[in-house]
Scaffold this motif. Structure first.
Motif, PDB file in Angstrom:
ATOM      1  N   ARG A 201      30.284  33.673  44.003  1.00 27.59           N
ATOM      2  CA  ARG A 201      31.615  34.240  43.799  1.00 27.59           C
ATOM      3  C   ARG A 201      32.436  33.376  42.839  1.00 27.59           C
ATOM      4  O   ARG A 201      33.077  33.881  41.918  1.00 27.59           O
ATOM      5  CB  ARG A 201      32.343  34.367  45.138  1.00 27.59           C
ATOM      6  CG  ARG A 201      33.740  35.001  45.011  1.00 27.59           C
ATOM      7  CD  ARG A 201      34.491  34.973  46.331  1.00 27.59           C
ATOM      8  NE  ARG A 201      33.826  35.777  47.342  1.00 27.59           N
ATOM      9  CZ  ARG A 201      33.126  35.276  48.369  1.00 27.59           C
ATOM     10  NH1 ARG A 201      32.983  33.961  48.504  1.00 27.59           N
ATOM     11  NH2 ARG A 201      32.569  36.067  49.238  1.00 27.59           N
ATOM     12  N   LEU A 202      32.401  32.074  43.074  1.00 22.29           N
ATOM     13  CA  LEU A 202      33.168  31.168  42.218  1.00 22.29           C
ATOM     14  C   LEU A 202      32.637  31.171  40.792  1.00 22.29           C
ATOM     15  O   LEU A 202      33.403  31.283  39.826  1.00 22.29           O
ATOM     16  CB  LEU A 202      33.114  29.755  42.798  1.00 22.29           C
ATOM     17  CG  LEU A 202      33.898  28.672  42.053  1.00 22.29           C
ATOM     18  CD1 LEU A 202      35.379  29.016  41.989  1.00 22.29           C
ATOM     19  CD2 LEU A 202      33.688  27.311  42.708  1.00 22.29           C
ATOM     20  N   MET A 203      31.320  31.062  40.646  1.00 22.69           N
ATOM     21  CA  MET A 203      30.728  31.028  39.310  1.00 22.69           C
ATOM     22  C   MET A 203      30.994  32.329  38.554  1.00 22.69           C
ATOM     23  O   MET A 203      31.409  32.322  37.387  1.00 22.69           O
ATOM     24  CB  MET A 203      29.228  30.790  39.403  1.00 22.69           C
ATOM     25  CG  MET A 203      28.558  30.688  38.042  1.00 22.69           C
ATOM     26  SD  MET A 203      26.802  31.135  38.044  1.00 22.69           S
ATOM     27  CE  MET A 203      26.910  32.927  38.225  1.00 22.69           C
ATOM     28  N   ALA A 204      30.755  33.473  39.205  1.00 24.75           N
ATOM     29  CA  ALA A 204      30.850  34.760  38.528  1.00 24.75           C
ATOM     30  C   ALA A 204      32.263  35.035  38.032  1.00 24.75           C
ATOM     31  O   ALA A 204      32.460  35.577  36.935  1.00 24.75           O
ATOM     32  CB  ALA A 204      30.400  35.877  39.472  1.00 24.75           C
ATOM     33  N   ASN A 205      33.270  34.651  38.814  1.00 23.66           N
ATOM     34  CA  ASN A 205      34.656  34.895  38.402  1.00 23.66           C
ATOM     35  C   ASN A 205      34.998  34.167  37.114  1.00 23.66           C
ATOM     36  O   ASN A 205      35.629  34.736  36.209  1.00 23.66           O
ATOM     37  CB  ASN A 205      35.615  34.461  39.515  1.00 23.66           C
ATOM     38  CG  ASN A 205      35.894  35.573  40.506  1.00 23.66           C
ATOM     39  OD1 ASN A 205      36.743  36.428  40.272  1.00 23.66           O
ATOM     40  ND2 ASN A 205      35.163  35.572  41.605  1.00 23.66           N
ATOM     41  N   PHE A 206      34.574  32.918  36.990  1.00 28.85           N
ATOM     42  CA  PHE A 206      34.970  32.152  35.810  1.00 28.85           C
ATOM     43  C   PHE A 206      34.029  32.350  34.634  1.00 28.85           C
ATOM     44  O   PHE A 206      34.438  32.178  33.485  1.00 28.85           O
ATOM     45  CB  PHE A 206      35.145  30.686  36.193  1.00 28.85           C
ATOM     46  CG  PHE A 206      36.389  30.481  36.988  1.00 28.85           C
ATOM     47  CD1 PHE A 206      37.612  30.376  36.353  1.00 28.85           C
ATOM     48  CD2 PHE A 206      36.356  30.476  38.364  1.00 28.85           C
ATOM     49  CE1 PHE A 206      38.788  30.249  37.078  1.00 28.85           C
ATOM     50  CE2 PHE A 206      37.517  30.349  39.105  1.00 28.85           C
ATOM     51  CZ  PHE A 206      38.738  30.234  38.455  1.00 28.85           C
ATOM     52  N   LEU A 207      32.800  32.720  34.893  1.00 30.66           N
ATOM     53  CA  LEU A 207      31.921  33.108  33.788  1.00 30.66           C
ATOM     54  C   LEU A 207      32.426  34.400  33.164  1.00 30.66           C
ATOM     55  O   LEU A 207      32.526  34.519  31.935  1.00 30.66           O
ATOM     56  CB  LEU A 207      30.487  33.274  34.297  1.00 30.66           C
ATOM     57  CG  LEU A 207      29.470  33.757  33.261  1.00 30.66           C
ATOM     58  CD1 LEU A 207      29.397  32.794  32.085  1.00 30.66           C
ATOM     59  CD2 LEU A 207      28.094  33.917  33.908  1.00 30.66           C
ATOM     60  N   ALA A 208      32.774  35.379  34.001  1.00 34.64           N
ATOM     61  CA  ALA A 208      33.302  36.648  33.488  1.00 34.64           C
ATOM     62  C   ALA A 208      34.621  36.436  32.756  1.00 34.64           C
ATOM     63  O   ALA A 208      34.852  37.006  31.676  1.00 34.64           O
ATOM     64  CB  ALA A 208      33.486  37.634  34.639  1.00 34.64           C
TER      65      ALA A 208
END
Length: 261
Positions: A186-193
């Motif tokens: 969740r954390l990674m996907a939010n900031f990658l997006a």
């Protein structure tokens, strides 16, 4: 004069060919740009807290007042809200560490020259998720003993014995696999997006602005969209830190009351 569109280059950003200290100690201490940003932001947080609390006063002011307000936010709205006063104070150091590390390492996503959060790469989210995971297991094991904690977490009372063959693996997967995995992803996907969207918007602005024809007007639209999304990212920076720490607190609470499964 014509502008060029520069799509996000994830290969060089996330998997650079050259790294600092790559030849030292067989590469164990090799660092790329994201690691340097992570270390810089962590150092800024550490220096801020040291300065704020180096000479604590009974009536705080300045940096001490701001730092105490930040810690009190985590204590009241996350730790004590979920765990109660006694357990909240007990696990506050872990929850505060997670909250402030996630928060400070999210900030570079909107800082010019950095333009990306280190949490957009999976390494740091995994470390933080493991910290929460170990704390969750420790909390339950400390209260019940490891064996009873595992049994209380996995075995649902009053089920027909045959159903345990199906239910226990499901409970194990949802409790001890999905919780840390979803925290990290969740954390990674939010900031990658968020990184990809901002790069696309600002690249489109550069491309349209230098067309010097009818398409140039679109540069204003993409600029407004980029600014609006940057402001939205400011909210996400705080929100993801809050959600991450809150979920860790919830998982600790579930471990502390595993016998009421």
């Amino acid at each position: 004069m014509r502008g060029e569109f520069h799509p996000p280059d994830l290969d060089s950003e996330f998997f650079p060919e050259e790294m600092l200290f790559e030849s030292f100690a067989n590469g164990w201490f090799a660092m790329d740009r994201l690691i340097l940003i992570r270390l810089l932001m962590t150092a800024i947080l550490a220096v801020f807290l040291l300065i704020a609390f180096r000479n604590p006063k009974l009536v705080p002011s300045g940096l001490q007042n701001f730092a105490e307000l930040a810690v009190d936010f985590v204590r009241i709205n996350i730790a004590e809200e979920i765990l109660g006063k006694k357990e909240g104070r007990r696990f506050l150091p872990v929850l505060a560490t997670i909250f402030f590390i996630v928060l400070i390492t999210n900030v570079p996503t909107i800082i010019p020259g950095m333009n990306i959060s280190p949490n957009a790469r999976i390494g740091m989210p995994i470390v933080l998720a493991v910290l929460g995971y170990v704390t969750m297991i420790y909390a339950g094991s400390k209260r019940y003993g490891f064996g009873k904690f595992m049994k209380s977490s996995l075995v649902i009372p009053n089920l027909p014995p045959a159903l345990h063959i199906l239910v226990v693996p499901i409970e194990f997967f949802s409790t001890f696999v999905m919780r840390p995995v979803t925290l990290a992803l969740r954390l990674m996907a939010n900031f990658l997006a968020g990184h990809l969207i901002l790069v696309l918007l600002f690249s489109a602005t550069n491309f349209f602005f230098w067309q010097l024809n009818g398409w140039t007007a679109l540069a204003g639209v993409t600029t407004v969209a980029a600014i609006a999304f940057t402001l939205f990212e400011c909210i996400i920076i705080f929100l993801q830190a809050y959600i991450f720490a809150l979920l860790v607190a919830v998982y600790i609470e579930l471990s502390l009351h595993a016998d009421s499964h």
